[in-house]
Scaffold this motif. Structure first.
Motif, PDB file in Angstrom:
ATOM      1  N   CYS A   1       0.655  -1.297   0.125  1.00 31.55           N
ATOM      2  CA  CYS A   1      -0.069   0.050  -0.034  1.00 31.55           C
ATOM      3  C   CYS A   1       1.110   1.404  -0.150  1.00 31.55           C
ATOM      4  O   CYS A   1       1.889   1.216   0.754  1.00 31.55           O
ATOM      5  N   ASP A   2       0.462   2.362  -0.994  1.00 34.26           N
ATOM      6  CA  ASP A   2       1.137   3.346  -1.188  1.00 34.26           C
ATOM      7  C   ASP A   2       0.654   4.569  -0.884  1.00 34.26           C
ATOM      8  O   ASP A   2       0.951   5.678  -1.104  1.00 34.26           O
ATOM      9  N   ASN A   3      -0.758   4.347  -0.220  1.00 39.08           N
ATOM     10  CA  ASN A   3      -1.596   5.413  -0.014  1.00 39.08           C
ATOM     11  C   ASN A   3      -2.346   6.164  -1.415  1.00 39.08           C
ATOM     12  O   ASN A   3      -2.434   7.501  -1.457  1.00 39.08           O
ATOM     13  N   SER A   4      -1.979   5.439  -2.465  1.00 38.33           N
ATOM     14  CA  SER A   4      -2.459   6.112  -3.805  1.00 38.33           C
ATOM     15  C   SER A   4      -4.034   5.928  -3.785  1.00 38.33           C
ATOM     16  O   SER A   4      -4.509   5.240  -3.307  1.00 38.33           O
ATOM     17  N   CYS A   5      -4.518   7.026  -4.433  1.00 37.95           N
ATOM     18  CA  CYS A   5      -6.047   6.679  -4.581  1.00 37.95           C
ATOM     19  C   CYS A   5      -6.427   6.817  -5.816  1.00 37.95           C
ATOM     20  O   CYS A   5      -5.717   7.477  -7.008  1.00 37.95           O
ATOM     21  N   THR A   6      -7.544   6.157  -6.367  1.00 31.96           N
ATOM     22  CA  THR A   6      -7.987   6.114  -7.655  1.00 31.96           C
ATOM     23  C   THR A   6      -9.133   7.510  -7.883  1.00 31.96           C
ATOM     24  O   THR A   6      -9.490   7.941  -6.797  1.00 31.96           O
ATOM     25  N   ASP A   7      -9.502   7.664  -9.016  1.00 34.29           N
ATOM     26  CA  ASP A   7     -10.603   8.735  -9.176  1.00 34.29           C
ATOM     27  C   ASP A   7     -11.883   8.287  -9.070  1.00 34.29           C
ATOM     28  O   ASP A   7     -12.742   8.964  -9.411  1.00 34.29           O
ATOM     29  N   GLY A   8     -12.075   7.459  -8.411  1.00 32.57           N
ATOM     30  CA  GLY A   8     -13.463   6.751  -7.893  1.00 32.57           C
ATOM     31  C   GLY A   8     -13.366   5.400  -7.621  1.00 32.57           C
ATOM     32  O   GLY A   8     -12.193   4.870  -7.568  1.00 32.57           O
ATOM     33  N   ILE A   9     -14.641   4.634  -7.537  1.00 31.96           N
ATOM     34  CA  ILE A   9     -14.669   3.390  -7.267  1.00 31.96           C
ATOM     35  C   ILE A   9     -14.608   2.735  -8.553  1.00 31.96           C
ATOM     36  O   ILE A   9     -15.477   2.491  -9.266  1.00 31.96           O
ATOM     37  N   PRO A  10     -13.599   1.564  -8.776  1.00 33.74           N
ATOM     38  CA  PRO A  10     -13.630   1.030 -10.033  1.00 33.74           C
ATOM     39  C   PRO A  10     -14.576  -0.086 -10.154  1.00 33.74           C
ATOM     40  O   PRO A  10     -14.693  -1.066  -9.229  1.00 33.74           O
ATOM     41  N   ILE A  11     -15.573  -0.086 -11.135  1.00 33.20           N
ATOM     42  CA  ILE A  11     -16.608  -0.979 -11.214  1.00 33.20           C
ATOM     43  C   ILE A  11     -16.336  -1.729 -12.565  1.00 33.20           C
ATOM     44  O   ILE A  11     -17.189  -2.239 -13.228  1.00 33.20           O
ATOM     45  N   ASP A  12     -15.175  -1.430 -13.237  1.00 33.43           N
ATOM     46  CA  ASP A  12     -15.076  -2.097 -14.806  1.00 33.43           C
ATOM     47  C   ASP A  12     -15.245  -3.727 -14.833  1.00 33.43           C
ATOM     48  O   ASP A  12     -15.879  -3.963 -16.006  1.00 33.43           O
ATOM     49  N   ALA A  13     -15.169  -4.217 -13.776  1.00 38.50           N
ATOM     50  CA  ALA A  13     -15.304  -5.669 -13.749  1.00 38.50           C
ATOM     51  C   ALA A  13     -16.718  -6.023 -13.889  1.00 38.50           C
ATOM     52  O   ALA A  13     -16.999  -7.208 -14.087  1.00 38.50           O
ATOM     53  N   ILE A  14     -17.573  -5.156 -13.674  1.00 39.23           N
ATOM     54  CA  ILE A  14     -19.071  -5.483 -13.547  1.00 39.23           C
ATOM     55  C   ILE A  14     -19.996  -4.704 -14.920  1.00 39.23           C
ATOM     56  O   ILE A  14     -21.041  -4.710 -15.059  1.00 39.23           O
ATOM     57  N   LEU A  15     -19.404  -4.015 -15.709  1.00 42.63           N
ATOM     58  CA  LEU A  15     -19.881  -3.278 -16.708  1.00 42.63           C
ATOM     59  C   LEU A  15     -20.462  -4.202 -17.594  1.00 42.63           C
ATOM     60  O   LEU A  15     -21.376  -3.649 -18.525  1.00 42.63           O
ATOM     61  N   GLY A  16     -20.215  -5.569 -17.709  1.00 41.23           N
ATOM     62  CA  GLY A  16     -20.853  -6.321 -18.803  1.00 41.23           C
ATOM     63  C   GLY A  16     -22.441  -6.967 -18.216  1.00 41.23           C
ATOM     64  O   GLY A  16     -22.897  -7.601 -18.977  1.00 41.23           O
ATOM     65  N   GLY A  17     -22.905  -6.304 -17.487  1.00 38.76           N
ATOM     66  CA  GLY A  17     -24.114  -6.795 -17.022  1.00 38.76           C
ATOM     67  C   GLY A  17     -24.045  -8.153 -16.239  1.00 38.76           C
ATOM     68  O   GLY A  17     -22.997  -8.318 -15.676  1.00 38.76           O
ATOM     69  N   GLU A  18     -25.087  -8.622 -16.344  1.00 35.21           N
ATOM     70  CA  GLU A  18     -25.288  -9.956 -15.559  1.00 35.21           C
ATOM     71  C   GLU A  18     -24.269 -11.063 -16.202  1.00 35.21           C
ATOM     72  O   GLU A  18     -23.914 -12.071 -15.497  1.00 35.21           O
ATOM     73  N   ASN A  19     -23.640 -10.665 -17.304  1.00 38.03           N
ATOM     74  CA  ASN A  19     -22.770 -11.713 -17.911  1.00 38.03           C
ATOM     75  C   ASN A  19     -21.429 -11.481 -17.075  1.00 38.03           C
ATOM     76  O   ASN A  19     -20.481 -12.203 -17.727  1.00 38.03           O
ATOM     77  N   SER A  20     -20.968 -10.341 -16.644  1.00 42.13           N
ATOM     78  CA  SER A  20     -20.044 -10.151 -15.893  1.00 42.13           C
ATOM     79  C   SER A  20     -19.454 -11.150 -15.001  1.00 42.13           C
ATOM     80  O   SER A  20     -20.317 -11.587 -14.174  1.00 42.13           O
ATOM     81  N   ILE A  21     -18.302 -11.450 -15.034  1.00 40.69           N
ATOM     82  CA  ILE A  21     -17.688 -12.312 -14.047  1.00 40.69           C
ATOM     83  C   ILE A  21     -16.270 -11.983 -13.432  1.00 40.69           C
ATOM     84  O   ILE A  21     -15.359 -12.038 -13.822  1.00 40.69           O
ATOM     85  N   PRO A  22     -16.711 -11.065 -12.247  1.00 39.81           N
ATOM     86  CA  PRO A  22     -15.572 -10.544 -11.600  1.00 39.81           C
ATOM     87  C   PRO A  22     -14.587 -11.630 -10.981  1.00 39.81           C
ATOM     88  O   PRO A  22     -15.311 -12.489 -10.666  1.00 39.81           O
ATOM     89  N   SER A  23     -13.270 -11.353 -10.602  1.00 38.86           N
ATOM     90  CA  SER A  23     -12.516 -11.973 -10.091  1.00 38.86           C
ATOM     91  C   SER A  23     -13.110 -12.300  -8.525  1.00 38.86           C
ATOM     92  O   SER A  23     -13.828 -11.483  -8.206  1.00 38.86           O
ATOM     93  N   SER A  24     -12.600 -13.005  -7.719  1.00 37.83           N
ATOM     94  CA  SER A  24     -12.751 -13.150  -6.519  1.00 37.83           C
ATOM     95  C   SER A  24     -12.582 -11.982  -5.633  1.00 37.83           C
ATOM     96  O   SER A  24     -13.145 -11.380  -4.788  1.00 37.83           O
TER      97      SER A  24
END
Length: 169
Positions: free
Chosen positions: A116-139
Motif C-alpha cells: 500500500c502506498d496511499n494512492s487513490c483512484t479517481d473513483g470506485i472501480p467497477i469495470d469488472a461488472i460493466l458487462g451486466g449479468e454476464n460479467s464475471i468479476p474475479s474473487s
C-alpha cells in the motif's frame, strides 16, 4: 475459526441467495471480519453501481456516488432515500464521505495485495461488472465490490436508522 459462525453462514447460504462470498474466502482476503450485511450482489450492488456510473468510464466518481447512495438507501428502506438530499459530494454526511474516500484509496493493495502506498483512484472501480449479468468479476474484485456495498450500507443504516441513538444525560 468460529464453528458457530460457519454453521450460521452455511444455513443462510442454503436458505437465501443473498450470501455472496464464502466465509473462508472473506476472511482469507483480510476484509472486515464480521458477517456484514447480506447483499444480493447483482440487484443491490452491481446494478446500482452500474446505474450510478453515468459517464460509463468504469469508475463511480464522487458525484456519481451520491446517486449510488440514494439508490442503495431506497433499497434498504424507502424512507431513507428521501433523507439523502445532497447534490454535491461535500454536502454528504462526513461518514459517507469517509467511506467513499477509504474505498477509493489503496484499491490495488486491497485487490492485488501489493504494498500500500496511499494512492487513490479517481473513483470506485467497477469495470469488472460493466458487462451486466454476464460479467464475471474475479474473487478479489467481488470481495472489493461487496466491501463497497457493505460499507455504504452500514454507513446509511447508522445515519438514518431511527430510534437507535441515545441522548446524553
Amino acid at each position: 475459526m468460529n464453528h458457530q459462525l460457519l454453521a450460521l453462514l452455511s444455513l443462510l447460504a442454503l436458505l437465501s441467495p443473498t450470501i455472496v462470498v464464502s466465509e473462508s474466502e472473506f476472511f482469507q482476503k483480510g476484509f472486515k471480519k464480521t458477517i456484514g450485511n447480506p447483499i444480493n450482489l447483482q440487484t443491490e450492488c452491481y446494478e446500482p453501481l452500474r446505474d450510478a456510473d453515468t459517464d460509463g468510464d468504469g469508475m463511480v466518481g464522487a458525484t456519481e456516488y451520491i446517486a449510488f447512495i440514494q439508490t442503495r438507501a431506497g433499497q434498504i428502506d424507502e424512507s431513507y432515500e428521501d433523507q439523502v438530499t445532497a447534490t454535491e459530494f461535500g454536502d454528504l454526511p462526513d461518514k459517507l464521505i469517509h467511506v467513499y474516500n477509504s474505498l477509493t484509496c489503496n484499491y490495488l493493495c486491497r485487490i492485488e495485495k501489493v504494498q500500500c502506498d496511499n494512492s487513490c483512484t479517481d473513483g470506485i472501480p467497477i469495470d469488472a461488472i460493466l458487462g451486466g449479468e454476464n460479467s464475471i468479476p474475479s474473487s478479489n474484485q467481488k470481495l472489493y465490490l461487496y466491501e463497497v456495498c457493505d460499507e455504504t450500507t452500514s454507513a446509511i443504516n447508522s445515519l438514518f436508522r431511527t430510534g437507535t441513538e441515545t441522548e446524553s444525560p
